[in-house]
Scaffold this active site. Structure first.
Site, PDB file in Angstrom:
ATOM      1  N   ARG A   1     -30.193   9.559  -8.909  1.00 42.36           N
ATOM      2  CA  ARG A   1     -28.745   9.505  -9.126  1.00 42.36           C
ATOM      3  C   ARG A   1     -28.442   9.351 -10.615  1.00 42.36           C
ATOM      4  NH1 ARG A   1     -29.072  11.014  -4.874  1.00 42.36           N
ATOM      5  NH2 ARG A   1     -28.127  10.371  -2.901  1.00 42.36           N
TER       6      ARG A   1
ATOM      7  N   PHE B   1     -19.964  10.304 -10.759  1.00 41.12           N
ATOM      8  CA  PHE B   1     -21.250  10.302 -10.095  1.00 41.12           C
ATOM      9  C   PHE B   1     -21.476   8.838  -9.671  1.00 41.12           C
ATOM     10  CE2 PHE B   1     -22.978  14.628 -10.040  1.00 41.12           C
ATOM     11  CZ  PHE B   1     -21.809  15.250 -10.409  1.00 41.12           C
TER      12      PHE B   1
ATOM     13  N   ASP C   1     -27.553  11.476   2.338  1.00 46.16           N
ATOM     14  CA  ASP C   1     -27.954  11.279   0.943  1.00 46.16           C
ATOM     15  C   ASP C   1     -28.687  12.518   0.418  1.00 46.16           C
ATOM     16  OD1 ASP C   1     -27.065   8.766   0.163  1.00 46.16           O
ATOM     17  OD2 ASP C   1     -28.867   7.732   0.865  1.00 46.16           O
TER      18      ASP C   1
ATOM     19  N   TYR D   1     -15.109  11.557   3.654  1.00 49.22           N
ATOM     20  CA  TYR D   1     -14.741  10.994   2.353  1.00 49.22           C
ATOM     21  C   TYR D   1     -14.627  12.095   1.298  1.00 49.22           C
ATOM     22  CZ  TYR D   1     -15.337   8.704  -2.155  1.00 49.22           C
ATOM     23  OH  TYR D   1     -15.193   8.320  -3.465  1.00 49.22           O
TER      24      TYR D   1
ATOM     25  N   LEU E   1     -26.450   0.370  -4.781  1.00 48.67           N
ATOM     26  CA  LEU E   1     -27.835   0.046  -5.115  1.00 48.67           C
ATOM     27  C   LEU E   1     -27.965  -1.048  -6.183  1.00 48.67           C
ATOM     28  CD1 LEU E   1     -30.842   0.686  -4.711  1.00 48.67           C
ATOM     29  CD2 LEU E   1     -30.624   2.350  -6.583  1.00 48.67           C
TER      30      LEU E   1
ATOM     31  N   SER F   1     -13.792   4.473   0.106  1.00 49.20           N
ATOM     32  CA  SER F   1     -14.836   5.189  -0.641  1.00 49.20           C
ATOM     33  C   SER F   1     -16.248   5.088  -0.061  1.00 49.20           C
ATOM     34  CB  SER F   1     -14.848   4.680  -2.086  1.00 49.20           C
ATOM     35  OG  SER F   1     -15.183   3.309  -2.103  1.00 49.20           O
TER      36      SER F   1
ATOM     37  N   ASP G   1       0.827  -1.200   0.000  1.00 42.60           N
ATOM     38  CA  ASP G   1       0.000   0.000   0.000  1.00 42.60           C
ATOM     39  C   ASP G   1       0.862   1.252   0.000  1.00 42.60           C
ATOM     40  OD1 ASP G   1       0.122   1.310   2.724  1.00 42.60           O
ATOM     41  OD2 ASP G   1      -0.393  -0.738   3.310  1.00 42.60           O
TER      42      ASP G   1
HETATM   43  N1  UDP Z   1     -29.928   2.939  -1.866  1.00 43.44           N
HETATM   44  C1  UDP Z   1     -31.053   2.279  -1.378  1.00 43.44           C
HETATM   45  N2  UDP Z   1     -30.887   1.012  -0.897  1.00 43.44           N
HETATM   46  C2  UDP Z   1     -29.682   0.369  -0.871  1.00 43.44           C
HETATM   47  C3  UDP Z   1     -28.544   1.054  -1.376  1.00 43.44           C
HETATM   48  C4  UDP Z   1     -28.708   2.338  -1.858  1.00 43.44           C
HETATM   49  O1  UDP Z   1     -32.163   2.822  -1.380  1.00 43.44           O
HETATM   50  O2  UDP Z   1     -29.620  -0.769  -0.396  1.00 43.44           O
HETATM   51  C5  UDP Z   1     -30.081   4.298  -2.410  1.00 43.44           C
HETATM   52  C6  UDP Z   1     -29.235   5.333  -1.695  1.00 43.44           C
HETATM   53  O3  UDP Z   1     -29.918   5.884  -0.604  1.00 43.44           O
HETATM   54  C7  UDP Z   1     -28.988   6.346  -2.828  1.00 43.44           C
HETATM   55  C8  UDP Z   1     -28.995   5.487  -4.082  1.00 43.44           C
HETATM   56  O4  UDP Z   1     -29.639   4.274  -3.736  1.00 43.44           O
HETATM   57  O5  UDP Z   1     -30.079   7.244  -2.910  1.00 43.44           O
HETATM   58  C9  UDP Z   1     -27.599   5.161  -4.576  1.00 43.44           C
HETATM   59  O6  UDP Z   1     -26.845   4.695  -3.477  1.00 43.44           O
HETATM   60  P1  UDP Z   1     -25.403   4.031  -3.646  1.00 43.44           P
HETATM   61  O7  UDP Z   1     -24.960   3.609  -2.285  1.00 43.44           O
HETATM   62  O8  UDP Z   1     -25.466   2.996  -4.716  1.00 43.44           O
HETATM   63  O9  UDP Z   1     -24.495   5.211  -4.204  1.00 43.44           O
HETATM   64  P2  UDP Z   1     -24.204   6.688  -3.629  1.00 43.44           P
HETATM   65  O10 UDP Z   1     -25.233   7.576  -4.278  1.00 43.44           O
HETATM   66  O11 UDP Z   1     -24.292   6.660  -2.140  1.00 43.44           O
HETATM   67  O12 UDP Z   1     -22.829   6.977  -4.134  1.00 43.44           O
END
Ligand code: UDP
Length: 336
Positions: A220, A168, A284, A140, A189, A76, A50
């Site tokens: 998103r 994004f 969020d 982060y 997600l 991350s 690392d």
């Molecule tokens: N999300 C959700 N359920 C999950 C994981 C994510 O509803 O099990 C929602 C989360 O609140 C966000 C979107 O999906 O609005 C994308 O989340 P992710 O963690 O994939 O990416 P982030 O936007 O945090 O980078």
């Protein structure tokens, strides 16, 4: 070119390694395998270690001449960064400084850096371009902003050539099926939805349906990992032309709500995909959508897999491989 990919055993880094190898570059991966996987780095030569190990960096960059470094080796997770800020500042900021020191000591001038939309914090306007204020709301995002600032300062003082790419929502998987998202535990997600579709999880938890969006769930901008890698390759070419360093936002410019993503996954998989609405997840924002006009104009970037169903189709193939015994075999082993 010989290119060092830090974090090349992780999700985006591993796709980058494959792409660079396919383009004919010699790729060395530096990864401590804390969250990455050995099998994911197989398109390059893996050096385990690392960025905290300055002696290792010194040896690595001293023994072989690298034309550029790509750095994907950060922590991350937003939630984890709130619980363990010291670990995030150490790994993401301090260790990147070690990398910059070693690069300078050995005359490596080019760095392509994996940044994030989390650098912006709560959106002031949508879609978000590069001039949007940088007001991150968690360690982060702050750690990434600090590094971007360090890169600009190192350009001024030492002539570093740098590019930062602010993703994004990275999503999808290698269209050839060799690589994909492989986190343990999974928090993102699309892979979670597909684990429900394949039967590895009982239901999708939807974090909040009372946001100020048409269906109440968060919106998103999902961008295919292969398209992200294409932008990195283009950013490297841009740096080779000697132009000043800068950051670009990478997204498709189209937002999809959590419910829309689940509906798209139902169409792609033909599965029911049960969901349960839960309370909001902290931190969020309701809506994050990129304006990537600058990357399109200056890098000539054109996402090939902008369609959400295509992104989910590739991720679904990967999920199927993961369900059926884990790491897939490459059709052809590139690299060494
Ligand atoms: N999300 C959700 N359920 C999950 C994981 C994510 O509803 O099990 C929602 C989360 O609140 C966000 C979107 O999906 O609005 C994308 O989340 P992710 O963690 O994939 O990416 P982030 O936007 O945090 O980078």
């Amino acid at each position: 070119m010989r290119i060092l990919v830090v974090g090349g055993a992780g999700y985006i880094g591993s796709h980058m390694v494959k792409r660079l190898a396919q383009d004919g570059h010699e790729v060395v991966v530096l990864d401590d395998l804390s969250t990455g996987h050995r099998e994911a780095a197989r398109f390059g030569e893996l050096v385990e270690g690392d960025l905290g190990d300055s002696a290792l960096l010194d040896r690595l960059l001293g023994q072989r001449r690298f034309a550029a470094v790509m750095h994907f080796g950060a922590y991350s997770q937003v939630g984890e960064s709130l619980r363990r800020p010291a670990a995030y500042y150490r790994n993401n900021v301090l260790h990147t400084l070690n990398l910059l020191d070693a690069m300078r000591a050995h005359g490596v001038e080019r760095l392509v850096f994996a940044s994030t939309a989390a650098i912006f914090g709560e959106p002031v306007y949508i879609p978000m371009d590069e001039t949007h204020p940088l007001l991150p709301i968690n360690p982060y995002g702050r750690s990434k902003r600090m590094v971007e600032e360090m890169l600009a300062d190192c350009e001024q003082a030492y002539g570093l050539q740098w590019a930062a790419l602010r993703y994004f929502n990275a999503a999808g998987a290698d269209p050839e099926g060799d690589l994909g998202e492989w986190h343990d535990p999974e928090t993102h997600l699309i892979p979670i939805i597909l684990q429900v579709a394949s039967g590895r999880r009982p239901e999708v938890q939807v974090f909040g349906d009372d946001y100020d969006t048409p269906d109440g769930t968060c919106i998103r901008d999902y961008v295919h990992v292969t398209d992200l890698c294409d932008a990195h390759a283009r950013a490297l070419d841009y740096l080779r032309s000697g132009r000043p360093g800068r950051a670009w936002n990478l997204g498709n410019g189209a937002g999809f709500s959590v419910r829309e993503v689940i509906d798209a996954a139902r169409r792609v998989t033909g599965r029911e995909i049960p969901l349960r609405v839960m309370p909001r997840r902290s931190g969020d924002p309701a809506r994050l959508v990129a304006d990537s006009a600058a990357a399109r104009q200056e890098l000539g970037w054109r996402p090939r897999f902008a369609d959400l169903e295509t992104i989910i189709t590739h991720a679904w193939r990967w999920e199927w491989r993961m369900k059926n015994g884990g790491p897939p075999l490459a059709k052809e082993l590139l690299g060494r």
